[in-house]
Design a protein around this motif. Structure first.
Motif, PDB file in Angstrom:
ATOM      1  N   PRO A  25       5.795 -77.789 -15.540  1.00 57.15           N
ATOM      2  CA  PRO A  25       5.377 -77.710 -14.134  1.00 57.15           C
ATOM      3  C   PRO A  25       4.179 -78.601 -13.831  1.00 57.15           C
ATOM      4  O   PRO A  25       4.109 -79.205 -12.757  1.00 57.15           O
ATOM      5  CB  PRO A  25       5.041 -76.230 -13.950  1.00 57.15           C
ATOM      6  CG  PRO A  25       5.834 -75.518 -14.993  1.00 57.15           C
ATOM      7  CD  PRO A  25       5.825 -76.451 -16.160  1.00 57.15           C
ATOM      8  N   GLN A  26       3.225 -78.685 -14.765  1.00 56.11           N
ATOM      9  CA  GLN A  26       2.073 -79.557 -14.567  1.00 56.11           C
ATOM     10  C   GLN A  26       2.509 -81.016 -14.490  1.00 56.11           C
ATOM     11  O   GLN A  26       2.067 -81.764 -13.608  1.00 56.11           O
ATOM     12  CB  GLN A  26       1.068 -79.370 -15.697  1.00 56.11           C
ATOM     13  CG  GLN A  26       0.313 -78.067 -15.672  1.00 56.11           C
ATOM     14  CD  GLN A  26      -0.549 -77.868 -16.912  1.00 56.11           C
ATOM     15  OE1 GLN A  26      -0.455 -78.633 -17.874  1.00 56.11           O
ATOM     16  NE2 GLN A  26      -1.403 -76.855 -16.885  1.00 56.11           N
ATOM     17  N   ASP A  81      -1.667 -76.449  -6.347  1.00 60.28           N
ATOM     18  CA  ASP A  81      -1.665 -75.098  -6.906  1.00 60.28           C
ATOM     19  C   ASP A  81      -2.332 -75.118  -8.276  1.00 60.28           C
ATOM     20  O   ASP A  81      -2.973 -76.101  -8.655  1.00 60.28           O
ATOM     21  CB  ASP A  81      -0.235 -74.556  -6.990  1.00 60.28           C
ATOM     22  CG  ASP A  81       0.681 -75.454  -7.832  1.00 60.28           C
ATOM     23  OD1 ASP A  81       0.171 -76.386  -8.502  1.00 60.28           O
ATOM     24  OD2 ASP A  81       1.898 -75.221  -7.828  1.00 60.28           O
ATOM     25  N   SER A  82      -2.168 -74.045  -9.031  1.00 60.95           N
ATOM     26  CA  SER A  82      -2.826 -73.953 -10.332  1.00 60.95           C
ATOM     27  C   SER A  82      -2.306 -75.014 -11.305  1.00 60.95           C
ATOM     28  O   SER A  82      -3.059 -75.528 -12.140  1.00 60.95           O
ATOM     29  CB  SER A  82      -2.639 -72.552 -10.931  1.00 60.95           C
ATOM     30  OG  SER A  82      -1.262 -72.244 -11.073  1.00 60.95           O
ATOM     31  N   ASP A  83      -1.006 -75.357 -11.215  1.00 59.91           N
ATOM     32  CA  ASP A  83      -0.456 -76.384 -12.097  1.00 59.91           C
ATOM     33  C   ASP A  83      -1.079 -77.748 -11.808  1.00 59.91           C
ATOM     34  O   ASP A  83      -1.382 -78.521 -12.725  1.00 59.91           O
ATOM     35  CB  ASP A  83       1.065 -76.467 -11.948  1.00 59.91           C
ATOM     36  CG  ASP A  83       1.775 -75.272 -12.562  1.00 59.91           C
ATOM     37  OD1 ASP A  83       1.371 -74.847 -13.659  1.00 59.91           O
ATOM     38  OD2 ASP A  83       2.716 -74.750 -11.931  1.00 59.91           O
ATOM     39  N   PHE A  84      -1.283 -78.029 -10.540  1.00 57.67           N
ATOM     40  CA  PHE A  84      -1.928 -79.292 -10.169  1.00 57.67           C
ATOM     41  C   PHE A  84      -3.385 -79.291 -10.612  1.00 57.67           C
ATOM     42  O   PHE A  84      -3.858 -80.257 -11.235  1.00 57.67           O
ATOM     43  CB  PHE A  84      -1.852 -79.495  -8.654  1.00 57.67           C
ATOM     44  CG  PHE A  84      -2.552 -80.740  -8.162  1.00 57.67           C
ATOM     45  CD1 PHE A  84      -1.871 -81.941  -8.082  1.00 57.67           C
ATOM     46  CD2 PHE A  84      -3.879 -80.705  -7.765  1.00 57.67           C
ATOM     47  CE1 PHE A  84      -2.507 -83.094  -7.627  1.00 57.67           C
ATOM     48  CE2 PHE A  84      -4.521 -81.845  -7.319  1.00 57.67           C
ATOM     49  CZ  PHE A  84      -3.832 -83.036  -7.246  1.00 57.67           C
ATOM     50  N   ARG A 110       0.603 -81.649 -21.159  1.00 62.00           N
ATOM     51  CA  ARG A 110       0.887 -80.928 -19.917  1.00 62.00           C
ATOM     52  C   ARG A 110       2.155 -80.097 -20.054  1.00 62.00           C
ATOM     53  O   ARG A 110       3.100 -80.492 -20.726  1.00 62.00           O
ATOM     54  CB  ARG A 110       1.067 -81.915 -18.758  1.00 62.00           C
ATOM     55  CG  ARG A 110      -0.202 -82.584 -18.289  1.00 62.00           C
ATOM     56  CD  ARG A 110       0.089 -83.674 -17.282  1.00 62.00           C
ATOM     57  NE  ARG A 110      -1.118 -84.408 -16.927  1.00 62.00           N
ATOM     58  CZ  ARG A 110      -1.125 -85.654 -16.446  1.00 62.00           C
ATOM     59  NH1 ARG A 110       0.028 -86.302 -16.256  1.00 62.00           N
ATOM     60  NH2 ARG A 110      -2.276 -86.242 -16.169  1.00 62.00           N
ATOM     61  N   THR A 111       2.153 -78.962 -19.372  1.00 63.53           N
ATOM     62  CA  THR A 111       3.370 -78.169 -19.295  1.00 63.53           C
ATOM     63  C   THR A 111       4.350 -78.876 -18.371  1.00 63.53           C
ATOM     64  O   THR A 111       3.982 -79.802 -17.635  1.00 63.53           O
ATOM     65  CB  THR A 111       3.082 -76.767 -18.742  1.00 63.53           C
ATOM     66  OG1 THR A 111       2.637 -76.895 -17.375  1.00 63.53           O
ATOM     67  CG2 THR A 111       2.019 -76.048 -19.567  1.00 63.53           C
ATOM     68  N   GLY A 124      -3.361 -79.522 -14.332  1.00 62.05           N
ATOM     69  CA  GLY A 124      -2.621 -80.664 -14.853  1.00 62.05           C
ATOM     70  C   GLY A 124      -3.345 -81.992 -14.742  1.00 62.05           C
ATOM     71  O   GLY A 124      -3.237 -82.844 -15.633  1.00 62.05           O
ATOM     72  N   LYS A 183       5.340 -82.204 -13.613  1.00 66.22           N
ATOM     73  CA  LYS A 183       6.108 -82.461 -12.394  1.00 66.22           C
ATOM     74  C   LYS A 183       5.200 -82.698 -11.198  1.00 66.22           C
ATOM     75  O   LYS A 183       5.358 -83.689 -10.470  1.00 66.22           O
ATOM     76  CB  LYS A 183       7.043 -81.280 -12.106  1.00 66.22           C
ATOM     77  CG  LYS A 183       7.904 -81.479 -10.871  1.00 66.22           C
ATOM     78  CD  LYS A 183       8.854 -80.304 -10.663  1.00 66.22           C
ATOM     79  CE  LYS A 183       9.720 -80.508  -9.426  1.00 66.22           C
ATOM     80  NZ  LYS A 183      10.646 -79.373  -9.216  1.00 66.22           N
ATOM     81  N   VAL A 184       4.220 -81.821 -10.984  1.00 64.38           N
ATOM     82  CA  VAL A 184       3.374 -81.943  -9.802  1.00 64.38           C
ATOM     83  C   VAL A 184       2.398 -83.112  -9.933  1.00 64.38           C
ATOM     84  O   VAL A 184       2.109 -83.799  -8.949  1.00 64.38           O
ATOM     85  CB  VAL A 184       2.623 -80.622  -9.512  1.00 64.38           C
ATOM     86  CG1 VAL A 184       1.538 -80.350 -10.539  1.00 64.38           C
ATOM     87  CG2 VAL A 184       2.037 -80.635  -8.098  1.00 64.38           C
ATOM     88  N   THR A 236      -5.529 -82.388 -17.671  1.00 62.83           N
ATOM     89  CA  THR A 236      -4.895 -82.171 -18.972  1.00 62.83           C
ATOM     90  C   THR A 236      -4.274 -83.476 -19.450  1.00 62.83           C
ATOM     91  O   THR A 236      -3.607 -84.156 -18.668  1.00 62.83           O
ATOM     92  CB  THR A 236      -3.797 -81.090 -18.861  1.00 62.83           C
ATOM     93  OG1 THR A 236      -4.379 -79.866 -18.402  1.00 62.83           O
ATOM     94  CG2 THR A 236      -3.121 -80.849 -20.202  1.00 62.83           C
TER      95      THR A 236
END
Length: 205
Positions: A69-70, A52-55, A66-67, A58, A72-73, A61
């Motif tokens: 959610p980033q 998804d966008s976080d992946f 990283r945030t 991320g 985590k994935v 990054t």
């Protein structure tokens, strides 16, 4: 000593021919020599998240910025990449679904095909970094796709050869269990032929 990674993906559970044959094969490979190890990843019971966008953000990054959610994935992706890199032999199992691999196995590939980790770009183009490994693909299908009129519908085999080859895994052997929807006799013959083939491969490993 060798490390075997088994990745299964069929949603059919215990009824899955690809999972059954691949699991038995991986266990034979693991028991072939003292000290061999087997790592199993069941994508049906524990699927990886679709990217998804976080992946997408991320992986490019820096880790420290990283945030949550980033992180985590990307952490999930790092784990499966590490599993792949640590293995000497990989056994992938999938049914042919709508002429291609399962979506869960596709998600696994999305997670392991990482720039800077499993492939890189240079002056001569992309270079696979996952080298020196043997890959077996156990592919089950209701029809016959290895030859005849159904061959042009097989998008699983060329896709896997391309994707795996891109990251450096070019020694790929396919074990087909095909025609399992063409009657009980055809199903039994397909399974027994695949098991016979894997028995020979395990002895030669």
């Amino acid at each position: 000593m060798s490390s075997i990674l088994l990745v299964t993906s069929s949603p059919r559970g215990e009824a899955s021919h690809s999972t059954r044959v691949a699991t038995e094969f991986a266990k034979k490979l693991a028991s072939a020599k003292l000290g061999n190890t087997l790592v199993t990843r069941d994508l049906a019971t524990t699927p990886l998240p679709h990217i998804d966008s976080d992946f997408a953000a991320g992986i490019y990054t820096p880790e420290e910025t990283r945030t949550a959610p980033q992180a985590k994935v990307v952490g999930v992706s790092d784990v499966v990449v590490d599993e792949l890199m640590a293995a000497d032999t990989i056994v992938l199992a999938t049914g042919m679904i709508n002429f291609n691999i399962s979506s869960t196995l596709k998600s696994w590939l999305d997670h392991v095909m990482r720039s800077g980790k499993t492939f890189s770009y240079g002056a001569e183009g992309p270079k696979g970094l996952v080298t020196g490994k043997k890959v077996y693909v156990v592919l089950a299908s209701g029809g016959v796709y290895s030859n005849g009129p159904g061959a042009s519908f097989d998008h699983a085999t060329p896709y896997l050869k391309t994707a795996l080859g891109f990251i450096g895994m070019t020694d790929v052997e396919f074990i087909r269990i095909e025609g399992v929807a063409m009657g009980a006799d055809a199903e039994a013959k397909a399974v027994s032929s695949a098991i016979e083939l894997t028995n020979g491969l395990a002895l030669a490993a």
